[in-house]
Design a protein around this motif. Structure first.
Motif, PDB file in Angstrom:
ATOM      1  N   MET A   1      10.371  -5.555 -10.129  1.00  0.00           N
ATOM      2  CA  MET A   1       9.212  -4.615 -10.128  1.00  0.00           C
ATOM      3  C   MET A   1       8.897  -4.024  -8.980  1.00  0.00           C
ATOM      4  N   LEU A   2       8.622  -4.794  -7.712  1.00  0.00           N
ATOM      5  CA  LEU A   2       8.402  -4.283  -6.606  1.00  0.00           C
ATOM      6  C   LEU A   2       9.702  -3.531  -6.036  1.00  0.00           C
ATOM      7  N   LEU A   3      10.690  -3.947  -6.328  1.00  0.00           N
ATOM      8  CA  LEU A   3      11.925  -3.287  -5.933  1.00  0.00           C
ATOM      9  C   LEU A   3      12.131  -1.784  -6.654  1.00  0.00           C
ATOM     10  N   ALA A   4      11.754  -1.976  -7.778  1.00  0.00           N
ATOM     11  CA  ALA A   4      11.971  -0.778  -8.713  1.00  0.00           C
ATOM     12  C   ALA A   4      10.930   0.217  -8.170  1.00  0.00           C
ATOM     13  N   LYS A   5       9.857  -0.058  -7.782  1.00  0.00           N
ATOM     14  CA  LYS A   5       8.813   0.808  -7.299  1.00  0.00           C
ATOM     15  C   LYS A   5       9.161   1.364  -5.744  1.00  0.00           C
ATOM     16  N   ALA A   6       9.973   0.385  -5.170  1.00  0.00           N
ATOM     17  CA  ALA A   6      10.370   0.802  -3.693  1.00  0.00           C
ATOM     18  C   ALA A   6      11.330   2.035  -4.054  1.00  0.00           C
ATOM     19  N   LYS A   7      12.108   1.576  -5.009  1.00  0.00           N
ATOM     20  CA  LYS A   7      13.183   2.738  -5.175  1.00  0.00           C
ATOM     21  C   LYS A   7      12.627   4.173  -5.592  1.00  0.00           C
ATOM     22  N   GLU A   8      11.705   3.984  -6.210  1.00  0.00           N
ATOM     23  CA  GLU A   8      10.861   5.242  -6.806  1.00  0.00           C
ATOM     24  C   GLU A   8      10.322   5.815  -5.632  1.00  0.00           C
ATOM     25  N   LEU A   9       9.972   5.302  -4.289  1.00  0.00           N
ATOM     26  CA  LEU A   9       9.169   5.866  -3.349  1.00  0.00           C
ATOM     27  C   LEU A   9      10.162   6.295  -2.355  1.00  0.00           C
ATOM     28  N   ILE A  10      11.178   5.390  -2.077  1.00  0.00           N
ATOM     29  CA  ILE A  10      12.197   5.853  -0.973  1.00  0.00           C
ATOM     30  C   ILE A  10      13.463   6.315  -1.290  1.00  0.00           C
ATOM     31  N   GLY A  11      13.711   6.291  -2.721  1.00  0.00           N
ATOM     32  CA  GLY A  11      14.966   6.841  -3.384  1.00  0.00           C
ATOM     33  C   GLY A  11      16.125   5.739  -3.583  1.00  0.00           C
ATOM     34  N   SER A  12      17.163   6.159  -3.773  1.00  0.00           N
ATOM     35  CA  SER A  12      18.392   5.264  -4.344  1.00  0.00           C
ATOM     36  C   SER A  12      18.819   4.690  -3.102  1.00  0.00           C
ATOM     37  N   PRO A  13      19.501   3.487  -2.853  1.00  0.00           N
ATOM     38  CA  PRO A  13      20.224   2.721  -1.921  1.00  0.00           C
ATOM     39  C   PRO A  13      20.895   3.757  -0.794  1.00  0.00           C
ATOM     40  N   ASP A  14      21.531   4.687  -1.560  1.00  0.00           N
ATOM     41  CA  ASP A  14      22.453   5.635  -0.620  1.00  0.00           C
ATOM     42  C   ASP A  14      21.788   6.499   0.499  1.00  0.00           C
ATOM     43  N   LYS A  15      20.212   6.594  -0.056  1.00  0.00           N
ATOM     44  CA  LYS A  15      19.401   7.381   0.753  1.00  0.00           C
ATOM     45  C   LYS A  15      18.594   6.500   2.071  1.00  0.00           C
ATOM     46  N   TRP A  16      18.837   5.315   1.732  1.00  0.00           N
ATOM     47  CA  TRP A  16      18.109   4.457   2.888  1.00  0.00           C
ATOM     48  C   TRP A  16      18.592   4.251   4.154  1.00  0.00           C
ATOM     49  N   ASN A  17      17.744   4.074   5.112  1.00  0.00           N
ATOM     50  CA  ASN A  17      18.177   3.765   6.331  1.00  0.00           C
ATOM     51  C   ASN A  17      17.632   2.385   6.938  1.00  0.00           C
ATOM     52  N   LYS A  18      17.893   2.119   8.421  1.00  0.00           N
ATOM     53  CA  LYS A  18      17.643   1.019   8.907  1.00  0.00           C
ATOM     54  C   LYS A  18      16.252   0.498   8.766  1.00  0.00           C
ATOM     55  N   ASP A  19      15.289   1.507   9.155  1.00  0.00           N
ATOM     56  CA  ASP A  19      13.925   1.336   8.678  1.00  0.00           C
ATOM     57  C   ASP A  19      13.548   0.857   7.412  1.00  0.00           C
TER      58      ASP A  19
ATOM     59  N   GLU B   1      11.730  -2.581   6.047  1.00  0.00           N
ATOM     60  CA  GLU B   1      10.481  -2.534   5.420  1.00  0.00           C
ATOM     61  C   GLU B   1      10.489  -3.254   4.124  1.00  0.00           C
ATOM     62  N   LEU B   2      11.545  -3.101   3.380  1.00  0.00           N
ATOM     63  CA  LEU B   2      11.799  -3.914   2.233  1.00  0.00           C
ATOM     64  C   LEU B   2      12.111  -5.470   2.435  1.00  0.00           C
ATOM     65  N   GLY B   3      12.518  -5.750   3.591  1.00  0.00           N
ATOM     66  CA  GLY B   3      12.810  -7.181   3.735  1.00  0.00           C
ATOM     67  C   GLY B   3      13.540  -8.024   2.782  1.00  0.00           C
ATOM     68  N   ASN B   4      13.079  -9.163   2.132  1.00  0.00           N
ATOM     69  CA  ASN B   4      13.753  -9.857   1.177  1.00  0.00           C
ATOM     70  C   ASN B   4      13.743  -9.353  -0.063  1.00  0.00           C
ATOM     71  N   LEU B   5      13.288  -8.247  -0.238  1.00  0.00           N
ATOM     72  CA  LEU B   5      13.309  -7.501  -1.538  1.00  0.00           C
ATOM     73  C   LEU B   5      14.812  -7.045  -1.817  1.00  0.00           C
ATOM     74  N   VAL B   6      15.519  -6.722  -0.689  1.00  0.00           N
ATOM     75  CA  VAL B   6      16.902  -6.181  -0.708  1.00  0.00           C
ATOM     76  C   VAL B   6      17.719  -7.143  -1.429  1.00  0.00           C
ATOM     77  N   ALA B   7      17.190  -8.575  -1.471  1.00  0.00           N
ATOM     78  CA  ALA B   7      18.074  -9.445  -2.121  1.00  0.00           C
ATOM     79  C   ALA B   7      17.999  -9.109  -3.627  1.00  0.00           C
ATOM     80  N   GLY B   8      17.125  -8.457  -4.389  1.00  0.00           N
ATOM     81  CA  GLY B   8      16.929  -8.182  -5.628  1.00  0.00           C
ATOM     82  C   GLY B   8      17.892  -6.792  -6.031  1.00  0.00           C
ATOM     83  N   LEU B   9      18.864  -6.410  -5.267  1.00  0.00           N
ATOM     84  CA  LEU B   9      19.695  -5.175  -5.439  1.00  0.00           C
ATOM     85  C   LEU B   9      21.032  -5.978  -6.000  1.00  0.00           C
ATOM     86  N   LEU B  10      21.505  -5.170  -7.122  1.00  0.00           N
ATOM     87  CA  LEU B  10      22.802  -5.581  -7.697  1.00  0.00           C
ATOM     88  C   LEU B  10      23.929  -5.528  -6.491  1.00  0.00           C
ATOM     89  N   PRO B  11      25.029  -5.900  -6.582  1.00  0.00           N
ATOM     90  CA  PRO B  11      25.975  -5.599  -5.634  1.00  0.00           C
ATOM     91  C   PRO B  11      26.444  -4.241  -5.793  1.00  0.00           C
TER      92      PRO B  11
END
Length: 80
Positions: free
Chosen positions: A1-19, A23-33
């Motif tokens: 749920m939190l990861l889905a909301k984060a993806k809504e706010l910052i976009g898909s993983p291909d748009k992510w940066n180091k920051d 910010e997401l921290g351990n939520l990144v563990a919720g990503l599918l391979p």
């Protein structure tokens, strides 16, 4: 749920940066391979300090390792 909301706010993983990853921290563990694979090679490399603290499953660790190996091979090919 939190990861889905984060993806809504910052976009898909291909748009992510180091920051974003920091910010997401351990939520990144919720990503599918397949989603992890979307994160840029340089972003993964730049985010290693954060990612080493994330509780990934084996498939995720393999994928990150593969991305890093590919990045290293590319850089070595440039020098050949």
């Amino acid at each position: 749920m939190l990861l889905a909301k984060a993806k809504e706010l910052i976009g898909s993983p291909d748009k992510w940066n180091k920051d974003n990853i920091k910010e997401l921290g351990n939520l990144v563990a919720g990503l599918l391979p397949s989603e992890l694979k979307q994160i840029g090679e340089q972003v993964i490399k730049d985010s290693l300090q954060t990612l080493k603290e994330v509780d990934f499953n084996l498939d995720q660790v393999r994928l990150i390792s593969l991305v890093l190996l590919q990045e290293q091979c590319k850089s070595k090919l440039i020098w050949l």
